[in-house]
Design a protein around this motif. Structure first.
Motif, PDB file in Angstrom:
ATOM      1  N   ALA A  70      28.365 -47.913  44.005  1.00  0.00           N
ATOM      2  CA  ALA A  70      29.609 -47.898  44.774  1.00  0.00           C
ATOM      3  C   ALA A  70      29.657 -49.017  45.806  1.00  0.00           C
ATOM      4  O   ALA A  70      30.728 -49.519  46.138  1.00  0.00           O
ATOM      5  CB  ALA A  70      29.771 -46.549  45.464  1.00  0.00           C
ATOM      6  N   ASN A  71      28.514 -49.424  46.314  1.00  0.00           N
ATOM      7  CA  ASN A  71      28.483 -50.428  47.378  1.00  0.00           C
ATOM      8  C   ASN A  71      27.976 -51.785  46.919  1.00  0.00           C
ATOM      9  O   ASN A  71      27.648 -52.632  47.742  1.00  0.00           O
ATOM     10  CB  ASN A  71      27.605 -49.933  48.529  1.00  0.00           C
ATOM     11  N   HIS A  72      27.928 -51.986  45.618  1.00  0.00           N
ATOM     12  CA  HIS A  72      27.399 -53.251  45.094  1.00  0.00           C
ATOM     13  C   HIS A  72      28.450 -54.347  45.218  1.00  0.00           C
ATOM     14  O   HIS A  72      29.564 -54.212  44.758  1.00  0.00           O
ATOM     15  CB  HIS A  72      26.984 -53.089  43.639  1.00  0.00           C
ATOM     16  N   ARG A  98       7.639 -27.686  39.794  1.00  0.00           N
ATOM     17  CA  ARG A  98       8.621 -28.150  38.808  1.00  0.00           C
ATOM     18  C   ARG A  98       9.881 -28.675  39.478  1.00  0.00           C
ATOM     19  O   ARG A  98      10.512 -29.598  38.961  1.00  0.00           O
ATOM     20  CB  ARG A  98       8.952 -27.022  37.843  1.00  0.00           C
ATOM     21  N   ALA A  99      10.251 -28.092  40.592  1.00  0.00           N
ATOM     22  CA  ALA A  99      11.458 -28.539  41.295  1.00  0.00           C
ATOM     23  C   ALA A  99      11.288 -29.933  41.873  1.00  0.00           C
ATOM     24  O   ALA A  99      12.274 -30.647  42.055  1.00  0.00           O
ATOM     25  CB  ALA A  99      11.811 -27.541  42.396  1.00  0.00           C
ATOM     26  N   ARG A 100      10.050 -30.337  42.157  1.00  0.00           N
ATOM     27  CA  ARG A 100       9.816 -31.682  42.695  1.00  0.00           C
ATOM     28  C   ARG A 100      10.361 -32.755  41.771  1.00  0.00           C
ATOM     29  O   ARG A 100      10.915 -33.752  42.217  1.00  0.00           O
ATOM     30  CB  ARG A 100       8.322 -31.925  42.902  1.00  0.00           C
ATOM     31  N   TYR A 101      10.222 -32.559  40.466  1.00  0.00           N
ATOM     32  CA  TYR A 101      10.721 -33.542  39.513  1.00  0.00           C
ATOM     33  C   TYR A 101      12.246 -33.597  39.523  1.00  0.00           C
ATOM     34  O   TYR A 101      12.837 -34.660  39.429  1.00  0.00           O
ATOM     35  CB  TYR A 101      10.193 -33.238  38.110  1.00  0.00           C
ATOM     36  N   VAL A 102      12.870 -32.439  39.651  1.00  0.00           N
ATOM     37  CA  VAL A 102      14.328 -32.389  39.719  1.00  0.00           C
ATOM     38  C   VAL A 102      14.813 -33.079  40.990  1.00  0.00           C
ATOM     39  O   VAL A 102      15.800 -33.824  40.970  1.00  0.00           O
ATOM     40  CB  VAL A 102      14.828 -30.928  39.655  1.00  0.00           C
ATOM     41  N   VAL A 103      14.117 -32.868  42.094  1.00  0.00           N
ATOM     42  CA  VAL A 103      14.494 -33.501  43.364  1.00  0.00           C
ATOM     43  C   VAL A 103      14.433 -35.020  43.239  1.00  0.00           C
ATOM     44  O   VAL A 103      15.332 -35.727  43.698  1.00  0.00           O
ATOM     45  CB  VAL A 103      13.583 -33.002  44.514  1.00  0.00           C
ATOM     46  N   VAL A 104      13.387 -35.525  42.596  1.00  0.00           N
ATOM     47  CA  VAL A 104      13.272 -36.975  42.424  1.00  0.00           C
ATOM     48  C   VAL A 104      14.401 -37.497  41.543  1.00  0.00           C
ATOM     49  O   VAL A 104      14.990 -38.543  41.827  1.00  0.00           O
ATOM     50  CB  VAL A 104      11.887 -37.350  41.855  1.00  0.00           C
ATOM     51  N   LEU A 105      14.739 -36.768  40.481  1.00  0.00           N
ATOM     52  CA  LEU A 105      15.832 -37.207  39.613  1.00  0.00           C
ATOM     53  C   LEU A 105      17.168 -37.194  40.345  1.00  0.00           C
ATOM     54  O   LEU A 105      17.977 -38.116  40.202  1.00  0.00           O
ATOM     55  CB  LEU A 105      15.902 -36.321  38.369  1.00  0.00           C
ATOM     56  N   VAL A 106      17.415 -36.164  41.144  1.00  0.00           N
ATOM     57  CA  VAL A 106      18.655 -36.098  41.913  1.00  0.00           C
ATOM     58  C   VAL A 106      18.711 -37.220  42.943  1.00  0.00           C
ATOM     59  O   VAL A 106      19.744 -37.877  43.116  1.00  0.00           O
ATOM     60  CB  VAL A 106      18.805 -34.713  42.587  1.00  0.00           C
ATOM     61  N   ALA A 107      17.590 -37.468  43.620  1.00  0.00           N
ATOM     62  CA  ALA A 107      17.555 -38.560  44.600  1.00  0.00           C
ATOM     63  C   ALA A 107      17.801 -39.904  43.925  1.00  0.00           C
ATOM     64  O   ALA A 107      18.536 -40.747  44.459  1.00  0.00           O
ATOM     65  CB  ALA A 107      16.212 -38.569  45.327  1.00  0.00           C
ATOM     66  N   ALA A 108      17.225 -40.108  42.749  1.00  0.00           N
ATOM     67  CA  ALA A 108      17.444 -41.366  42.024  1.00  0.00           C
ATOM     68  C   ALA A 108      18.904 -41.500  41.594  1.00  0.00           C
ATOM     69  O   ALA A 108      19.488 -42.590  41.685  1.00  0.00           O
ATOM     70  CB  ALA A 108      16.525 -41.442  40.814  1.00  0.00           C
ATOM     71  N   ALA A 109      19.508 -40.405  41.150  1.00  0.00           N
ATOM     72  CA  ALA A 109      20.910 -40.448  40.743  1.00  0.00           C
ATOM     73  C   ALA A 109      21.818 -40.740  41.940  1.00  0.00           C
ATOM     74  O   ALA A 109      22.761 -41.533  41.838  1.00  0.00           O
ATOM     75  CB  ALA A 109      21.313 -39.134  40.087  1.00  0.00           C
ATOM     76  N   LEU A 110      21.534 -40.106  43.074  1.00  0.00           N
ATOM     77  CA  LEU A 110      22.339 -40.360  44.271  1.00  0.00           C
ATOM     78  C   LEU A 110      22.176 -41.794  44.767  1.00  0.00           C
ATOM     79  O   LEU A 110      23.154 -42.437  45.167  1.00  0.00           O
ATOM     80  CB  LEU A 110      21.964 -39.372  45.380  1.00  0.00           C
ATOM     81  N   LEU A 111      20.953 -42.301  44.726  1.00  0.00           N
ATOM     82  CA  LEU A 111      20.714 -43.684  45.120  1.00  0.00           C
ATOM     83  C   LEU A 111      21.432 -44.646  44.176  1.00  0.00           C
ATOM     84  O   LEU A 111      22.050 -45.617  44.614  1.00  0.00           O
ATOM     85  CB  LEU A 111      19.220 -43.982  45.152  1.00  0.00           C
ATOM     86  N   GLY A 112      21.374 -44.371  42.885  1.00  0.00           N
ATOM     87  CA  GLY A 112      22.072 -45.217  41.915  1.00  0.00           C
ATOM     88  C   GLY A 112      23.574 -45.189  42.119  1.00  0.00           C
ATOM     89  O   GLY A 112      24.239 -46.232  42.048  1.00  0.00           O
ATOM     90  N   ALA A 113      24.132 -44.003  42.390  1.00  0.00           N
ATOM     91  CA  ALA A 113      25.575 -43.906  42.638  1.00  0.00           C
ATOM     92  C   ALA A 113      25.959 -44.651  43.911  1.00  0.00           C
ATOM     93  O   ALA A 113      26.988 -45.341  43.959  1.00  0.00           O
ATOM     94  CB  ALA A 113      25.981 -42.439  42.740  1.00  0.00           C
TER      95      ALA A 113
END
Length: 142
Positions: free
Chosen positions: A106-108, A87-102
């Motif tokens: 920020a650098n766009h 179950r934590a794998r899904y949370v990790v992917v969501l956190v990674a996607a949020a960090l990548l989006g941020a």
């Protein structure tokens, strides 16, 4: 009698999107756990006043793989821990996607033609008193 099963098509185990997601979540979880171990160990070493340098690097290089292997071994033996990890794998992917989006936000650097037109229109409107007044009035009423 009506069926309780869903009519939606079921994904096969060889579905490339599912396989890609499983691989990405698996490796993101592993590297996230390693990063968390390194950060926690680094904090502990700093609190123990072990000065940063070669001694701290050696300690981290030895202890991080040991902690990782011990933890993985314990997770494999405990079914409840395996379920939590799945179950934590899904949370990790969501956190990674949020960090990548941020990071991307920020650098766009928007250097498109439309962006240049918009910037030019804003600069032109700022120089025209009536346009500036209308834009200010519009912004104040929203």
């Amino acid at each position: 009698m009506s069926s309780t099963e869903s009519n939606a098509p079921k994904l096969g185990e060889n579905d490339p999107i599912k396989v890609l997601f499983d691989m990405a979540s698996y490796w993101a979880t592993i590297w996230g756990f390693i990063a968390l171990c390194l950060w926690l160990e680094h904090e502990v070493l700093n609190r123990l006043d072990i000065e940063p340098g070669s001694i701290q690097v050696v300690i981290l290089l030895v202890s991080t793989p040991a902690i990782f292997l011990v933890t993985v071994t314990r997770i494999e033996k405990n079914p409840k821990a395996r379920l939590i990890l799945e179950r934590a794998r899904y949370v990790v992917v969501l956190v990674a996607a949020a960090l990548l989006g941020a990071y991307l936000h920020a650098n766009h650097k928007d250097e498109s033609y439309e962006s240049a037109l918009r910037d030019g229109a804003v600069l032109a409107c700022a120089k025209i008193a009536a346009c500036k007044a209308a834009a200010t009035d519009y912004a104040n009423t929203r």
